[in-house]
Design an enzyme around this catalytic site. Structure first.
Site, PDB file in Angstrom:
ATOM      1  N   SER D  46     -66.617 -48.025 -15.034  1.00  0.00           N
ATOM      2  CA  SER D  46     -66.596 -48.960 -15.569  1.00  0.00           C
ATOM      3  C   SER D  46     -66.935 -48.627 -16.804  1.00  0.00           C
ATOM      4  CB  SER D  46     -68.585 -49.261 -15.310  1.00  0.00           C
ATOM      5  OG  SER D  46     -69.160 -48.845 -15.620  1.00  0.00           O
ATOM      6  N   GLU D  47     -67.394 -49.633 -17.903  1.00  0.00           N
ATOM      7  CA  GLU D  47     -66.468 -49.278 -19.468  1.00  0.00           C
ATOM      8  C   GLU D  47     -68.099 -48.972 -20.066  1.00  0.00           C
ATOM      9  OE1 GLU D  47     -66.329 -52.066 -17.675  1.00  0.00           O
ATOM     10  OE2 GLU D  47     -65.055 -53.898 -18.591  1.00  0.00           O
ATOM     11  N   ASN D  48     -69.261 -48.583 -19.583  1.00  0.00           N
ATOM     12  CA  ASN D  48     -69.679 -48.150 -20.459  1.00  0.00           C
ATOM     13  C   ASN D  48     -70.290 -46.016 -19.417  1.00  0.00           C
ATOM     14  OD1 ASN D  48     -70.465 -48.246 -17.265  1.00  0.00           O
ATOM     15  ND2 ASN D  48     -72.675 -49.175 -18.042  1.00  0.00           N
TER      16      ASN D  48
END
Lengths: 218, 227, 227, 218
Positions: D46-48
């Protein structure tokens, strides 16, 4: 007199601000780490991603996987951190390092520095020198004032291929401390027993004599 | 978790390296972070016309490839030691016109590799402005500063060294062993790793993993006596 | 080690933030990694005309600054929630023409910040090519792909959140708290950090430190009940 | 029949290769993680900065500092790793993610996707969508075939501002599986009970019917 390498290193170390991060080139610059004034905290960063490396490891206690940028087996001090080499250069190129100290073959009146290639050899080595020279907040040069043949290494224009242009803040040699200013080279300190005339005689560009010129304190 | 990237020998790890490949080699200076065992296997395999991307073109590890005349071109930052004597195999071959050299400032080398691995098309740096490095490169003034354009640098293979790997290929490093290795893991198409220790999946602290398994293809354990 | 970057209150930490400052705020979505206590102190201080750099222009934390009308401009990636209702203070003010917005793809935002912190003058990315984001930006074809030029993004202050800090400012993060924080630590001129725990220098594993003290200026401990 | 969101998700999950890294957009794409075929390992990024996040945390067991890119409280699986958000996008932009799945407002015949802005709202949200759409190896779109008013969302040219141009690999809807090819949109599978004619009627551009057209297996 001419200063020893240790004396040049000691003089430079006095310029490191408290709580600052400093990058040292191999050779003479590395010696400065032995002369941090008492009570001052200076954190050494090296290109291979160490922050807060300490003195050389004692013989027999070397960690085969722990060297500084000069390839010396070192130790880590409390508070040390390790980053990869790309981030080490984010620090160097991004101005996060207060002071970089490099050796040099030549420095020009304009603050150009040449230290990566002697053309006669046919091949040079840049390493981190171009990034350090370009990226640190203040670039110091540590070198002998003249070549082995007595020729000036502080010149009007570099004859060797340059490492970076208009980047040198102060030159520390065995004869003098010289700051690169927009007006020209400012002679700020001379080695004990030397006169400005003697320093000028070993320097190609015209030196400006500081009003408060003094002897280098050892 | 069925992923298992462990291979049993260095020979097997390098089996698909081909003539003319571009290979990145971790390591900065001396032993830390150098994939010595993978390099030895590559020497034994005998592939030719390699382009090597490395900090130095020598040392006990890479000297092997130059001695065996497997290298056509080197892309390096500090290709030669400060002292000319004794002359390294690379230096002798370079001076004889037998090996090409592209010399790259170290920070630029790092960033070019990261760009290749991160899909960036190029970047502007002040490093090298006004020097021989700037020749032939696009110059640009941005704000009040001069920059040159540097382009990505990728590789067919990256040979790297780490401390621990789990079986899916997550890596940790020890001390200055980290150096070029995490960046080359990002930039190489196929990434081979030699490590001191292989652990089960889940044994590494997720917060302390430096190189994610996403970049890693094969892991080989270094025999204990050589570690 | 005489370095001690610990300050005793959030109020003291934000004391020198000035009207018109550009401030980066860590955090991605919701609570993880958001420097909520520093934001509250900033709200209480009442500085005006801020430019905020953030993933979202809202949430329980940043809503405070918009409600107090301290923000002149936002640079953000996902400024509004997917749902319009209830409308955030930012969205209302933006639609009323009271706040400016520069919308930036998230990866481009990350890279622009890292460039600012790393002395890079700009970089070419494929992200945004052919979209509204490309308008007014330099386009370039490199190899067989099209790119646009993106420029560095720096800040006067970065407000970040971490898990542990030592007294000299080395930081570790916990889980998805990491998000924007390490990058904003690199890009901000003055970096303020709120943490769960402050430890002695030497207590953090050098291999596991994510943000080096070199970037960090002030550290404040979050009172236990609010952590 | 029209597929449910869960059925679309289940169909997409069958496309994830074993040992692959996949990025899921919020909403429908996230549902795919519930339907990984038995014996297959898929790692969600995920992007985070999470790699290897797992199912949602059980009520009462949430970690306040652990969410996926949709803001859901998740867990970490064995082998998980955490990176900062800049490196998460090195992975996304650098082609290290095998498959990205995004929702969409519209997809064009050329593979353009629009999903970041409804102009009537006056403000949009890009997040990581432009980077995901541009950078992943294969981009899948998961969406309803038509709008609530029954208008085609697969169009000749997007009317909404686009997220990326010529990037979509395959579109998975409640009516069909359609691949974007250089020759045009290739109808590969239809929902059970639907005919190609019915799918075409809800699709603006002309569809090419695959020779081996089949029903979506549920």
């Amino acid at each position: 007199m001419r200063l020893t390498d240790e004396q040049i290193a000691k003089r430079i170390a006095q310029e490191f601000p408290d709580n600052s991060f400093v990058n040292l080139g191999i050779g003479l610059p590395t010696l400065t780490s032995n002369y941090i004034p008492a009570g001052r905290t200076v954190i050494f960063q090296s290109e291979n991603g160490l922050l807060g490396y300490g003195p050389r490891a004692k013989p027999g206690e070397e960690d085969s996987q722990l060297v500084n940028s000069g390839g010396e087996f070192v130790t880590l001090l409390p508070g040390a951190a390790i980053v990869d080499q790309a981030e080490a250069f984010v620090m160097l190129r991004g101005g996060h390092i207060a002071i970089g100290v490099l050796g040099a073959l030549e420095v020009s009146e304009q603050g150009d520095v040449a230290n990566w290639m002697v053309p006669e050899r046919g091949v040079g080595r840049i390493g981190g020198a171009m990034d350090v020279a370009t990226g640190v907040e203040k670039l110091f040069i540590a070198m002998s004032h003249t070549t082995k043949d007595g020729k000036p290494k502080i010149v009007k224009n570099c004859s060797y291929p340059i490492t970076a242009s208009k980047v040198v803040h102060t030159i520390f040699t065995d004869m003098a401390v010289i700051e690169v200013t927009p007006q020209g080279l400012l002679l700020k300190e001379v080695a004990p027993g030397l006169t400005p005339v003697e320093v000028q005689a070993s320097t190609e560009p015209k030196l400006i004599i500081a009003k408060d010129l003094k002897e280098i304190e050892l | 978790m069925s992923i298992n990237k462990v291979v049993q020998s260095f020979e097997e790890a390098v089996a698909d390296v081909f003539d003319g490949a571009t290979i990145m080699f971790g390591g900065f200076i001396g032993k830390p972070g150098s994939p010595t065992n993978l390099i030895r296997a590559l020497r034994d395999k005998g592939v030719k016309n390699l382009t090597v991307v490395t900090n130095r073109c020598g040392g006990v590890d890479l000297d092997m490839l130059f001695e065996a005349r497997q290298v056509r071109k080197a892309i390096a930052s500090a290709p030669v030691p400060a002292s000319r004597k004794p002359m390294s195999p690379f230096e002798a071959q370079y001076l004889a016109g037998e090996v090409e050299l592209e010399i790259v400032p170290q920070g630029t080398l790092m960033e070019r590799m990261r760009c290749a691995g991160g899909g960036i098309g190029g970047f502007y740096t002040r490093t090298g402005v006004g020097t021989a490095i700037a020749e032939g490169k696009e110059a640009k003034r941005i704000g009040d500063k001069d920059y040159i354009l540097e382009l990505p640098l990728k590789a067919d293979f990256s040979f790297i060294r780490a401390h621990k790997a789990d079986k899916m290929g997550n890596l940790t490093y020890w001390r200055s062993q980290r150096n070029f290795n995490p960046v080359m893991a990002i930039a190489g198409k196929t990434v081979l790793v030699e490590v001191d220790e292989i652990v089960e999946i889940g044994a590494l602290d997720p917060e302390a993993i430096v190189t994610s398994a996403i970049y890693v293809d094969r892991v080989v354990k270094i025999p204990r006596k050589e570690s």
